[in-house]
Design a protein around this motif. Sequence first.
Motif, PDB file in Angstrom:
ATOM      1  N   THR A 119     -27.777 -35.591  39.938  1.00 45.54           N
ATOM      2  CA  THR A 119     -28.816 -36.021  40.952  1.00 45.54           C
ATOM      3  C   THR A 119     -29.957 -35.348  41.251  1.00 45.54           C
ATOM      4  O   THR A 119     -30.256 -34.152  40.958  1.00 45.54           O
ATOM      5  CB  THR A 119     -28.102 -35.594  42.571  1.00 45.54           C
ATOM      6  OG1 THR A 119     -26.612 -36.283  42.520  1.00 45.54           O
ATOM      7  CG2 THR A 119     -28.802 -36.633  43.613  1.00 45.54           C
ATOM      8  N   PRO A 120     -30.938 -36.267  40.857  1.00 51.66           N
ATOM      9  CA  PRO A 120     -32.266 -35.521  41.140  1.00 51.66           C
ATOM     10  C   PRO A 120     -32.681 -35.275  42.565  1.00 51.66           C
ATOM     11  O   PRO A 120     -32.422 -36.365  43.518  1.00 51.66           O
ATOM     12  CB  PRO A 120     -32.934 -36.605  40.379  1.00 51.66           C
ATOM     13  CG  PRO A 120     -32.541 -38.017  40.658  1.00 51.66           C
ATOM     14  CD  PRO A 120     -31.070 -37.395  40.914  1.00 51.66           C
ATOM     15  N   LEU A 121     -33.101 -34.106  42.936  1.00 46.76           N
ATOM     16  CA  LEU A 121     -33.214 -33.738  44.169  1.00 46.76           C
ATOM     17  C   LEU A 121     -34.491 -33.718  44.681  1.00 46.76           C
ATOM     18  O   LEU A 121     -34.904 -33.458  45.836  1.00 46.76           O
ATOM     19  CB  LEU A 121     -32.661 -32.250  44.340  1.00 46.76           C
ATOM     20  CG  LEU A 121     -31.183 -31.876  43.977  1.00 46.76           C
ATOM     21  CD1 LEU A 121     -30.852 -30.542  44.168  1.00 46.76           C
ATOM     22  CD2 LEU A 121     -30.401 -32.739  44.689  1.00 46.76           C
ATOM     23  N   GLY A 122     -35.470 -34.371  43.778  1.00 50.91           N
ATOM     24  CA  GLY A 122     -36.826 -34.628  44.395  1.00 50.91           C
ATOM     25  C   GLY A 122     -37.892 -33.806  43.368  1.00 50.91           C
ATOM     26  O   GLY A 122     -37.705 -32.891  42.775  1.00 50.91           O
ATOM     27  N   TYR A 123     -39.035 -34.674  43.252  1.00 54.85           N
ATOM     28  CA  TYR A 123     -40.286 -34.020  42.282  1.00 54.85           C
ATOM     29  C   TYR A 123     -41.396 -33.795  43.390  1.00 54.85           C
ATOM     30  O   TYR A 123     -41.856 -34.828  44.028  1.00 54.85           O
ATOM     31  CB  TYR A 123     -40.325 -34.705  41.395  1.00 54.85           C
ATOM     32  CG  TYR A 123     -39.288 -34.669  40.303  1.00 54.85           C
ATOM     33  CD1 TYR A 123     -39.504 -33.707  39.048  1.00 54.85           C
ATOM     34  CD2 TYR A 123     -38.508 -35.743  40.327  1.00 54.85           C
ATOM     35  CE1 TYR A 123     -38.391 -33.787  38.204  1.00 54.85           C
ATOM     36  CE2 TYR A 123     -37.375 -35.630  39.207  1.00 54.85           C
ATOM     37  CZ  TYR A 123     -37.523 -34.730  38.287  1.00 54.85           C
ATOM     38  OH  TYR A 123     -36.488 -34.736  37.203  1.00 54.85           O
ATOM     39  N   GLN A 124     -42.026 -32.616  43.387  1.00 57.23           N
ATOM     40  CA  GLN A 124     -43.488 -32.672  43.955  1.00 57.23           C
ATOM     41  C   GLN A 124     -44.497 -33.192  43.009  1.00 57.23           C
ATOM     42  O   GLN A 124     -44.090 -33.169  41.875  1.00 57.23           O
ATOM     43  CB  GLN A 124     -43.825 -31.071  44.092  1.00 57.23           C
ATOM     44  CG  GLN A 124     -42.856 -30.454  44.935  1.00 57.23           C
ATOM     45  CD  GLN A 124     -43.427 -28.780  44.960  1.00 57.23           C
ATOM     46  OE1 GLN A 124     -44.115 -28.296  43.904  1.00 57.23           O
ATOM     47  NE2 GLN A 124     -42.760 -28.121  45.924  1.00 57.23           N
ATOM     48  N   ARG A 125     -45.163 -34.117  43.571  1.00 53.34           N
ATOM     49  CA  ARG A 125     -46.220 -34.817  43.073  1.00 53.34           C
ATOM     50  C   ARG A 125     -45.433 -35.943  41.956  1.00 53.34           C
ATOM     51  O   ARG A 125     -46.171 -36.449  41.105  1.00 53.34           O
ATOM     52  CB  ARG A 125     -47.125 -34.000  42.323  1.00 53.34           C
ATOM     53  CG  ARG A 125     -48.233 -33.187  42.966  1.00 53.34           C
ATOM     54  CD  ARG A 125     -49.184 -32.738  42.229  1.00 53.34           C
ATOM     55  NE  ARG A 125     -49.206 -31.113  41.833  1.00 53.34           N
ATOM     56  CZ  ARG A 125     -48.769 -30.297  41.746  1.00 53.34           C
ATOM     57  NH1 ARG A 125     -47.373 -30.376  41.451  1.00 53.34           N
ATOM     58  NH2 ARG A 125     -49.025 -28.811  41.496  1.00 53.34           N
ATOM     59  N   GLY A 126     -44.383 -36.537  42.420  1.00 54.33           N
ATOM     60  CA  GLY A 126     -43.680 -37.328  41.993  1.00 54.33           C
ATOM     61  C   GLY A 126     -44.304 -38.774  41.976  1.00 54.33           C
ATOM     62  O   GLY A 126     -45.090 -38.980  42.834  1.00 54.33           O
ATOM     63  N   PRO A 127     -43.761 -39.842  41.613  1.00 51.01           N
ATOM     64  CA  PRO A 127     -42.392 -40.097  40.922  1.00 51.01           C
ATOM     65  C   PRO A 127     -42.475 -39.238  39.470  1.00 51.01           C
ATOM     66  O   PRO A 127     -43.450 -39.541  38.716  1.00 51.01           O
ATOM     67  CB  PRO A 127     -42.229 -41.444  40.917  1.00 51.01           C
ATOM     68  CG  PRO A 127     -43.371 -42.086  40.899  1.00 51.01           C
ATOM     69  CD  PRO A 127     -44.357 -41.113  41.536  1.00 51.01           C
ATOM     70  N   CYS A 128     -41.161 -38.895  39.244  1.00 49.31           N
ATOM     71  CA  CYS A 128     -41.091 -37.963  37.757  1.00 49.31           C
ATOM     72  C   CYS A 128     -39.675 -38.413  37.345  1.00 49.31           C
ATOM     73  O   CYS A 128     -38.856 -38.534  38.157  1.00 49.31           O
ATOM     74  CB  CYS A 128     -41.397 -36.496  37.947  1.00 49.31           C
ATOM     75  SG  CYS A 128     -43.104 -36.036  38.104  1.00 49.31           S
ATOM     76  N   GLY A 129     -39.201 -37.817  36.247  1.00 49.51           N
ATOM     77  CA  GLY A 129     -38.023 -37.792  35.715  1.00 49.51           C
ATOM     78  C   GLY A 129     -37.542 -36.834  34.630  1.00 49.51           C
ATOM     79  O   GLY A 129     -38.737 -36.290  34.247  1.00 49.51           O
TER      80      GLY A 129
END
Length: 147
Positions: free
Chosen positions: A75-85
Amino acid sequence: MRVRRTAAGIAAAAAIGALACGMETAPAQADPLPQFSPFGTTLFTFGDANFCTGMIGIAMEAAPGMPGHVLAHVTPLGYQRGPCGNTVSFGWVGSAGAQHQNVYVYTDDTPGDTVTLDLWVGMGPAKIMADTWPVQGPFVDWYIWVP
């Protein structure tokens, strides 16, 4: 006398069969998966775009009704300055041998969708490791006993 006993036996079997067909069964539950993860279960990483940083949570459980299989929930928990992967690479060794599998997760600044992998590890003791690819931070690993 014998006919009466046979008829009673048939009636009882039919009643039990009717009750069994009408009952709902509980869904299959996963077996407990004894595990030890010395470095935790969260990957801290840089995303694949926009100089973003993020976290990816990983949970392991035994696959219900499938001996030797482990379900990895990523589970990706979030990215700062996202969207990212990120691509998350799993490697493991168990009684089924050494194997690896990759999965790609993607999200913005909120937690994303969980991706579940079926890892055929084999029964008994095993070690599973996970890290982002290319390597961008510390890895996580599990020492487990697979039912």
